[in-house]
Design a protein around this motif. Structure first.
Motif, PDB file in Angstrom:
ATOM      1  N   ILE A 197       6.603  13.256  -2.800  1.00 25.17           N
ATOM      2  CA  ILE A 197       5.312  12.261  -2.247  1.00 25.17           C
ATOM      3  C   ILE A 197       3.277  13.472  -2.933  1.00 25.17           C
ATOM      4  O   ILE A 197       3.730  14.992  -2.386  1.00 25.17           O
ATOM      5  CB  ILE A 197       4.542  11.775  -0.872  1.00 25.17           C
ATOM      6  N   PRO A 198       3.007  12.747  -3.392  1.00 27.63           N
ATOM      7  CA  PRO A 198       1.875  13.796  -3.620  1.00 27.63           C
ATOM      8  C   PRO A 198       0.924  14.178  -2.701  1.00 27.63           C
ATOM      9  O   PRO A 198       1.538  13.162  -1.602  1.00 27.63           O
ATOM     10  CB  PRO A 198       1.262  12.904  -5.094  1.00 27.63           C
TER      11      PRO A 198
ATOM     12  N   MET B 131       0.891   0.494  -4.504  1.00 27.79           N
ATOM     13  CA  MET B 131       1.836   1.607  -5.119  1.00 27.79           C
ATOM     14  C   MET B 131       1.773   0.668  -6.020  1.00 27.79           C
ATOM     15  O   MET B 131       2.546  -0.068  -6.097  1.00 27.79           O
ATOM     16  CB  MET B 131       2.754   1.596  -3.755  1.00 27.79           C
ATOM     17  N   THR B 132       2.394   0.999  -6.805  1.00 23.45           N
ATOM     18  CA  THR B 132       2.986   0.679  -9.011  1.00 23.45           C
ATOM     19  C   THR B 132       4.771   0.694  -8.320  1.00 23.45           C
ATOM     20  O   THR B 132       5.007   1.499  -7.756  1.00 23.45           O
ATOM     21  CB  THR B 132       2.376   1.525  -9.740  1.00 23.45           C
ATOM     22  N   LYS B 133       5.215   0.114  -9.290  1.00 25.75           N
ATOM     23  CA  LYS B 133       6.535  -0.247  -8.902  1.00 25.75           C
ATOM     24  C   LYS B 133       6.766   1.307  -9.541  1.00 25.75           C
ATOM     25  O   LYS B 133       8.534   1.619  -9.283  1.00 25.75           O
ATOM     26  CB  LYS B 133       7.110  -1.405 -10.530  1.00 25.75           C
TER      27      LYS B 133
ATOM     28  N   SER C 161       1.113  -1.210   0.126  1.00 27.70           N
ATOM     29  CA  SER C 161       0.093  -0.014  -0.107  1.00 27.70           C
ATOM     30  C   SER C 161       1.339   1.105  -0.132  1.00 27.70           C
ATOM     31  O   SER C 161       2.181   1.155   0.355  1.00 27.70           O
ATOM     32  CB  SER C 161      -1.000  -0.061   1.338  1.00 27.70           C
ATOM     33  N   ASN C 162       0.402   2.637  -0.483  1.00 29.08           N
ATOM     34  CA  ASN C 162       1.311   3.721  -0.317  1.00 29.08           C
ATOM     35  C   ASN C 162       1.221   4.306   0.784  1.00 29.08           C
ATOM     36  O   ASN C 162       2.609   4.355   1.270  1.00 29.08           O
ATOM     37  CB  ASN C 162      -0.234   4.779  -0.198  1.00 29.08           C
ATOM     38  N   ALA C 163       0.958   3.932   2.009  1.00 28.97           N
ATOM     39  CA  ALA C 163       0.889   4.106   3.455  1.00 28.97           C
ATOM     40  C   ALA C 163       2.020   2.832   3.993  1.00 28.97           C
ATOM     41  O   ALA C 163       3.425   3.520   4.817  1.00 28.97           O
ATOM     42  CB  ALA C 163       0.330   3.351   4.413  1.00 28.97           C
ATOM     43  N   GLN C 164       2.234   1.168   3.544  1.00 27.24           N
ATOM     44  CA  GLN C 164       3.346   0.786   3.395  1.00 27.24           C
ATOM     45  C   GLN C 164       4.511   1.401   2.835  1.00 27.24           C
ATOM     46  O   GLN C 164       5.990   1.146   3.516  1.00 27.24           O
ATOM     47  CB  GLN C 164       2.913  -0.699   3.549  1.00 27.24           C
TER      48      GLN C 164
ATOM     49  N   ASN D   5       1.135  -3.430  -9.763  1.00 23.76           N
ATOM     50  CA  ASN D   5       0.954  -2.864  -8.244  1.00 23.76           C
ATOM     51  C   ASN D   5       2.237  -3.892  -7.990  1.00 23.76           C
ATOM     52  O   ASN D   5       2.419  -4.875  -8.477  1.00 23.76           O
ATOM     53  CB  ASN D   5      -0.207  -3.425  -7.138  1.00 23.76           C
ATOM     54  N   ILE D   6       3.644  -3.021  -6.887  1.00 24.85           N
ATOM     55  CA  ILE D   6       4.427  -3.768  -6.192  1.00 24.85           C
ATOM     56  C   ILE D   6       4.342  -5.242  -5.233  1.00 24.85           C
ATOM     57  O   ILE D   6       3.696  -4.445  -4.005  1.00 24.85           O
ATOM     58  CB  ILE D   6       5.715  -2.902  -6.219  1.00 24.85           C
TER      59      ILE D   6
END
Length: 219
Positions: A121-122, A131-133, A67-70, A196-197
């Protein structure tokens, strides 16, 4: 905000270099779900240095989407980003910087530390989304280059089959990550930027980034 003159970038990098070579403390529990992971060694190395945490005390969930948070937490923790070299008139709040980050969220401090250490970070990033690679690469490289005070270098681009799928803003970071062996292409020379990574892929990239930084500091 005023940057402290007593702590130079070189000193900060040297402190990081020392910490990378030693174990901060050993956790009593082990991840029970990484025995078949391609990133087992990297994950355990990072865990032993207290640079990554699991989803639970005994689960890393290597195949789960990051995730973006992670992702932000992993970068901030792995690169040991902090506010030690910065003075503030008042303590910064995540909600003043990011529209979707609650000040009491477990990842709020990571977002603040990443922001003030050059990670782009946006402001409207949704912490719950995957989150993408290409995104993780861009954020990781931004933090790495800031922490290591790495120079911007002109390189001969690596041919990438799916280059057209990339966000052009991320292309330079991706190319440098390939040059420094932080990232790699698949058998068809694809980068798969929009995929997604996974948590194990992110751990490998973080491990490789720290290895590159250690080698750079020793050169």
């Amino acid at each position: 905000m005023r940057i402290k003159q007593t702590l130079t970038a070189m000193a900060a990098v040297c402190l990081l270099s020392v910490s990378l070579g030693s174990t901060i403390f050993a956790n009593g529990s082990e991840f029970k779900d990484i025995s078949s992971s391609v990133a087992k060694d990297q994950i355990m190395s990072l865990k032993d240095r207290n640079l990554v945490k699991g989803v639970t005390a005994t689960e890393f969930q290597p195949q789960a989407k990051l995730s973006n948070a992670q992702g932000v937490q992993l970068i901030a923790s792995g690169l040991q980003l902090s506010l030690a070299a910065i003075d503030f008139n008042k303590a910064p709040r995540a909600s003043d910087l990011f529209s979707n980050v609650n000040d009491k969220a477990w990842f709020a401090e990571a977002f603040i530390n990443a922001h003030y250490n050059g990670v782009d970070i946006p402001k409207d990033m949704d912490p719950s989304k995957s989150m993408t690679k290409e995104e993780f690469t861009y954020y990781l490289m931004g933090g790495l280059e800031k922490v290591g005070n790495l120079p911007m270098v002109k390189i001969a681009p690596t041919p990438i089959t799916d280059n057209g799928d990339m966000n052009s803003m991320y292309e330079g970071s991706i190319q440098r990550s390939l040059l420094w062996k932080i990232n790699s292409l698949d058998g068809a020379q694809n980068f798969n930027p929009k995929r997604n990574i996974t948590r194990e892929e992110a751990a490998i990239m973080l491990y490789n980034a720290l290895e590159y930084l250690k080698a750079h500091l020793q050169s």
